[in-house]
Write a protein that holds these residues in place. Structure first.
Motif, PDB file in Angstrom:
ATOM      1  N   ALA A  25      -2.202   4.089   6.746  1.00  0.00           N
ATOM      2  CA  ALA A  25      -1.473   4.752   5.658  1.00  0.00           C
ATOM      3  C   ALA A  25      -2.437   5.530   4.772  1.00  0.00           C
ATOM      4  O   ALA A  25      -2.158   6.676   4.389  1.00  0.00           O
ATOM      5  CB  ALA A  25      -0.700   3.726   4.835  1.00  0.00           C
ATOM      6  N   LEU A  26      -3.575   4.931   4.442  1.00  0.00           N
ATOM      7  CA  LEU A  26      -4.555   5.614   3.598  1.00  0.00           C
ATOM      8  C   LEU A  26      -5.146   6.828   4.295  1.00  0.00           C
ATOM      9  O   LEU A  26      -5.235   7.909   3.705  1.00  0.00           O
ATOM     10  CB  LEU A  26      -5.667   4.641   3.200  1.00  0.00           C
ATOM     11  CG  LEU A  26      -5.238   3.536   2.237  1.00  0.00           C
ATOM     12  CD1 LEU A  26      -6.293   2.447   2.174  1.00  0.00           C
ATOM     13  CD2 LEU A  26      -4.963   4.113   0.857  1.00  0.00           C
ATOM     14  N   LEU A  27      -5.529   6.657   5.531  1.00  0.00           N
ATOM     15  CA  LEU A  27      -6.109   7.781   6.268  1.00  0.00           C
ATOM     16  C   LEU A  27      -5.072   8.873   6.504  1.00  0.00           C
ATOM     17  O   LEU A  27      -5.416  10.057   6.519  1.00  0.00           O
ATOM     18  CB  LEU A  27      -6.704   7.295   7.590  1.00  0.00           C
ATOM     19  CG  LEU A  27      -7.925   6.374   7.456  1.00  0.00           C
ATOM     20  CD1 LEU A  27      -8.380   5.900   8.825  1.00  0.00           C
ATOM     21  CD2 LEU A  27      -9.051   7.038   6.703  1.00  0.00           C
ATOM     22  N   GLY A  28      -3.821   8.488   6.643  1.00  0.00           N
ATOM     23  CA  GLY A  28      -2.752   9.466   6.802  1.00  0.00           C
ATOM     24  C   GLY A  28      -2.585  10.349   5.572  1.00  0.00           C
ATOM     25  O   GLY A  28      -2.103  11.471   5.654  1.00  0.00           O
ATOM     26  N   MET A  33       0.819  -1.172   0.000  1.00  0.00           N
ATOM     27  CA  MET A  33       0.000   0.000   0.000  1.00  0.00           C
ATOM     28  C   MET A  33       0.877   1.255   0.000  1.00  0.00           C
ATOM     29  O   MET A  33       0.560   2.215  -0.697  1.00  0.00           O
ATOM     30  CB  MET A  33      -0.917  -0.032   1.216  1.00  0.00           C
ATOM     31  CG  MET A  33      -1.929   1.068   1.226  1.00  0.00           C
ATOM     32  SD  MET A  33      -3.059   1.140  -0.165  1.00  0.00           S
ATOM     33  CE  MET A  33      -3.958  -0.364  -0.011  1.00  0.00           C
ATOM     34  N   ILE A  34       1.975   1.230   0.743  1.00  0.00           N
ATOM     35  CA  ILE A  34       2.864   2.386   0.798  1.00  0.00           C
ATOM     36  C   ILE A  34       3.415   2.688  -0.600  1.00  0.00           C
ATOM     37  O   ILE A  34       3.486   3.850  -1.014  1.00  0.00           O
ATOM     38  CB  ILE A  34       4.010   2.153   1.803  1.00  0.00           C
ATOM     39  CG1 ILE A  34       3.456   1.913   3.215  1.00  0.00           C
ATOM     40  CG2 ILE A  34       4.990   3.312   1.792  1.00  0.00           C
ATOM     41  CD1 ILE A  34       2.631   3.056   3.769  1.00  0.00           C
ATOM     42  N   LYS A  35       3.786   1.656  -1.347  1.00  0.00           N
ATOM     43  CA  LYS A  35       4.289   1.844  -2.716  1.00  0.00           C
ATOM     44  C   LYS A  35       3.221   2.499  -3.590  1.00  0.00           C
ATOM     45  O   LYS A  35       3.517   3.418  -4.362  1.00  0.00           O
ATOM     46  CB  LYS A  35       4.707   0.489  -3.302  1.00  0.00           C
ATOM     47  CG  LYS A  35       5.047   0.503  -4.765  1.00  0.00           C
ATOM     48  CD  LYS A  35       6.432   1.041  -5.028  1.00  0.00           C
ATOM     49  CE  LYS A  35       6.840   0.814  -6.454  1.00  0.00           C
ATOM     50  NZ  LYS A  35       6.793   1.978  -7.287  1.00  0.00           N
ATOM     51  N   LEU A  36       1.991   2.060  -3.477  1.00  0.00           N
ATOM     52  CA  LEU A  36       0.894   2.657  -4.245  1.00  0.00           C
ATOM     53  C   LEU A  36       0.731   4.131  -3.891  1.00  0.00           C
ATOM     54  O   LEU A  36       0.595   4.976  -4.775  1.00  0.00           O
ATOM     55  CB  LEU A  36      -0.413   1.910  -3.985  1.00  0.00           C
ATOM     56  CG  LEU A  36      -1.674   2.552  -4.557  1.00  0.00           C
ATOM     57  CD1 LEU A  36      -1.620   2.601  -6.075  1.00  0.00           C
ATOM     58  CD2 LEU A  36      -2.903   1.829  -4.076  1.00  0.00           C
ATOM     59  N   LEU A  37       0.767   4.451  -2.615  1.00  0.00           N
ATOM     60  CA  LEU A  37       0.632   5.847  -2.188  1.00  0.00           C
ATOM     61  C   LEU A  37       1.795   6.689  -2.689  1.00  0.00           C
ATOM     62  O   LEU A  37       1.602   7.835  -3.112  1.00  0.00           O
ATOM     63  CB  LEU A  37       0.513   5.917  -0.667  1.00  0.00           C
ATOM     64  CG  LEU A  37      -0.750   5.284  -0.076  1.00  0.00           C
ATOM     65  CD1 LEU A  37      -0.692   5.306   1.436  1.00  0.00           C
ATOM     66  CD2 LEU A  37      -2.000   5.960  -0.589  1.00  0.00           C
ATOM     67  N   ASP A  38       3.005   6.126  -2.679  1.00  0.00           N
ATOM     68  CA  ASP A  38       4.161   6.835  -3.216  1.00  0.00           C
ATOM     69  C   ASP A  38       3.997   7.094  -4.721  1.00  0.00           C
ATOM     70  O   ASP A  38       4.324   8.174  -5.211  1.00  0.00           O
ATOM     71  CB  ASP A  38       5.452   6.053  -2.967  1.00  0.00           C
ATOM     72  CG  ASP A  38       5.866   6.038  -1.505  1.00  0.00           C
ATOM     73  OD1 ASP A  38       5.366   6.896  -0.730  1.00  0.00           O
ATOM     74  OD2 ASP A  38       6.671   5.168  -1.136  1.00  0.00           O
TER      75      ASP A  38
END
Length: 51
Positions: free
Chosen positions: A32-35, A1-6
């Motif tokens: 991570a999403l809410l952040g 998920m972090i990679k997707l957000l990046d």
């Protein structure tokens, strides 16, 4: 998920709708999403006890 957000940030995508399957349901992913101020639509198993 972090990679997707990046990746979303790298492409300067600021508005998106995410729909995920049960494999993405974890505290770390939701945090991570809410952040990033994203509201995910996540499929979870029904009948989960929330005691």
């Amino acid at each position: 998920m972090i990679k997707l957000l990046d990746d979303l940030e790298a492409f300067e995508i600021d508005k998106t709708k995410l729909s995920t399957d049960r494999g993405f349901y974890s505290k770390a992913n939701i945090d991570a999403l809410l952040g990033q101020h994203l509201k995910p639509l996540i499929r979870i198993r029904t009948g989960i006890k929330l005691d």
